[in-house]
Design a protein around this motif. Structure first.
Motif, PDB file in Angstrom:
ATOM      1  N   ASP A 102       0.884  -1.233  -0.011  1.00 57.10           N
ATOM      2  CA  ASP A 102      -0.117   0.054   0.050  1.00 57.10           C
ATOM      3  C   ASP A 102       0.881   1.345  -0.059  1.00 57.10           C
ATOM      4  N   ALA A 216      -6.703  -2.531   3.078  1.00 61.83           N
ATOM      5  CA  ALA A 216      -5.393  -2.053   2.599  1.00 61.83           C
ATOM      6  C   ALA A 216      -4.430  -1.159   3.435  1.00 61.83           C
ATOM      7  N   LEU A 505      -6.781   0.791  -3.210  1.00 64.65           N
ATOM      8  CA  LEU A 505      -5.522  -0.155  -3.447  1.00 64.65           C
ATOM      9  C   LEU A 505      -5.832  -1.237  -4.036  1.00 64.65           C
TER      10      LEU A 505
END
Length: 519
Positions: A102, A216, A505
């Motif tokens: 991420d 994420a 993401l």
């Protein structure tokens, strides 16, 4: 150098980005100096540092990399070459990997897009593997933990169904799960999941009472009816769009051996078999213990009918199947046996194990109609004839009843995002499974099958039996299953995604699968 920048960003992120209350999110050691790290500057190098011995590279000496690639079902997925493959052994490992990826995504680092693999049974290239990126292979998350009161099993997404059912069979227990031993848990459960037990309990996803999910941000959270309830509902059909599920807590029930097997019939019985399917698929008379998968198979000039027939009681030849067994048969394997015996049989007959052939799934849903089933069979037969020059072609058209009495059971457990709650019709699901020997024929087969299903959809619309639902676990790359959930469910999924993954993401850095904006 990118790597020191990534380390600084990791340290900053732990202080400023990690969500409040995310106590279970892992915190990698960010005090290491760049001198202690490799100079490659890649995401793989960073992952390798924080997850030692769990990151594998494309080398003849790295057997874990090669084993992971060869475990994919289709040639298309096996042909892709990720820069590295991460094989986590815990939810915390997954959290570490996702957190790092991420940050790399926010830094726009190259080579850091990633794929998420359970068993890799979806055939299209990129569904659960990636070229020039990173694959997170969940194969080692394969726990099967049964609660002391035998009411709940906690199972890892890296399991294949044989691994789950074997210990359950030994205890005369079962769950609503897949029907093919070699198929993976993760993809089936987050895409819906049809089971031999669906007549009694509905879809597999509706029998998950808790998902453990890595978001994420790297946070590990539970999603259930009271904790993160919107995420809970979204995961029941939301596929890989919202996070990485690292554990499914599922309901168990008592289940001993039952009656089932495969009935093989000549193609001369085609119309009578189709009429049987149509008569069988009525909610008013549907026997909840019955399950049926009817396959019309074209293989090297021979066409046969193979019906996988299951009745989840130890009752041979129950009345609901009497008309089917009154027809002439070529072979019959009917018996009373544990669940695994039947899932192994289907795996063997459907060639679900790893292959070196190209493969394709395509699907559609329509209101129960024997006339349309016959029309679709004719369209498939013509398509197979047109592909006679394709080497090693194997084409299977499968009809599976989906009556209202099955899909309406979702409401009792809080619903899902499949969108079938809009309807009251008795449906039939049609699935084409196509395999062929040479990658040079890929484009030819794809074009022919897409044209086939476009024509079939037009025919179904003209007959008034078409339905927009596209079962995600069977969908072809060009199909749009999320759209088929209906606009309200698509909007809901997009809102949940924005809430739990505000920087997208899983929409942008995980290109595989069916994404919310485009599917």
């Amino acid at each position: 150098m990118q790597l020191p920048c990534l380390l600084i960003s990791l340290a900053t992120a732990f202080l400023t980005l990690r969500p409040a209350g995310a106590a279970t999110a892992v915190q990698p050691n960010v005090t290491a100096t760049s001198k202690e790290l490799t100079n490659s500057g890649s995401c793989c190098a960073t992952l390798d540092y924080f997850l030692p011995e769990k990151v594998h590279y494309n080398s003849l000496t790295d057997l874990s990399y090669q084993t992971s690639i060869l475990s994919y079902w289709s040639q298309q997925e096996q042909s892709l070459n990720p820069i590295c493959i991460v094989i986590p052994t815990s939810s915390e490992d997954v959290s570490t990997a996702v957190f790092i990826l991420d940050i790399a995504y926010k830094m726009s680092m190259s080579g850091c897009s990633f794929a998420i693999k359970s068993a890799g049974h979806t055939p299209q290239a990129g569904a659960a593997n990636i070229e020039g990126g990173i694959t997170i292979d969940l194969a080692s998350l394969n726990q099967v933990i049964i609660s002391s009161d035998q009411s709940i099993a906690s199972i890892g997404p890296g399991n294949r169904w044989a691994n789950v059912y074997t210990p359950l069979d030994a205890l005369n227990l079962s769950m609503v799960g897949g029907r093919v031993s070699d198929v993976g848990v993760g993809g089936l459960m987050t895409g819906g999941g049809v089971s031999f037990f669906s007549g009694r309990y509905g879809f597999a996803c509706d029998n998950v009472f808790n998902f453990e999910v890595v978001l994420a941000s790297g946070a590990i959270v539970d999603a259930n009816a009271t904790s993160n309830p919107t995420l809970y509902r979204a995961l029941k059909g939301g596929s890989n769009n919202l996070g990485v599920v690292t554990r499914f807590d599922v309901r168990l029930f008592q289940q001993g051996s039952f009656w089932g097997g495969t009935l093989t019939q000549a193609i001369t019985e085609k119309q009578d078999v189709i009429d049987f399917i149509s008569n069988f698929d009525h909610s008013a008379t549907y026997d909840p213990y019955a399950a049926l998968i009817t396959n019309f198979v074209w293989d090297a000039g021979i066409t046969l009918i193979l019906s996988d027939v299951e009745y989840t009681k130890p009752t041979p030849y129950p009345p609901t199947f009497a008309p089917l067994f009154a027809l002439p048969a070529v072979a019959n394997t009917m018996r009373i046996a544990p669940l695994t015996s039947f899932t192994d049989e289907i795996a063997l007959s459907s060639d679900s194990t790893t292959s070196e052939k190209s493969d394709l799934f395509t699907t559609m849903t329509f209101i129960n109609s024997a006339i349309f089933m016959s029309e679709l069979w004719d369209l498939v037969d013509a398509t197979v004839t047109s592909l006679s020059n394709v080497t090693g072609l194997l084409f299977t058209l499968t009809f599976q009843p989906l009556p209202y009495v099955i899909y309406s059971k979702s409401a009792a457990t809080g619903g899902n995002v499949l969108g079938l709650d809009r309807f009251t019709d008795d449906f039939v699901n049609a699935l084409a499974v196509v395999s062929w020997a040479l990658p040079t024929d890929d484009a030819t087969v794809y074009a022919a099958v897409q044209q086939l299903f476009d024509t079939a959809a037009a025919k179904a619309k003209s007959m008034g039996v078409w339905n927009e639902f596209v079962y995600l676990n069977y969908a072809a790359p060009w199909q749009k299953p999320i759209t088929g959930y209906g606009q309200a469910n698509k909007n809901f999924l997009q809102n949940v995604s924005k809430s739990y993954d505000p920087d997208s993401l899983f929409q942008k850095a995980v290109p595989g699968g069916f994404k919310l904006a485009t599917s």
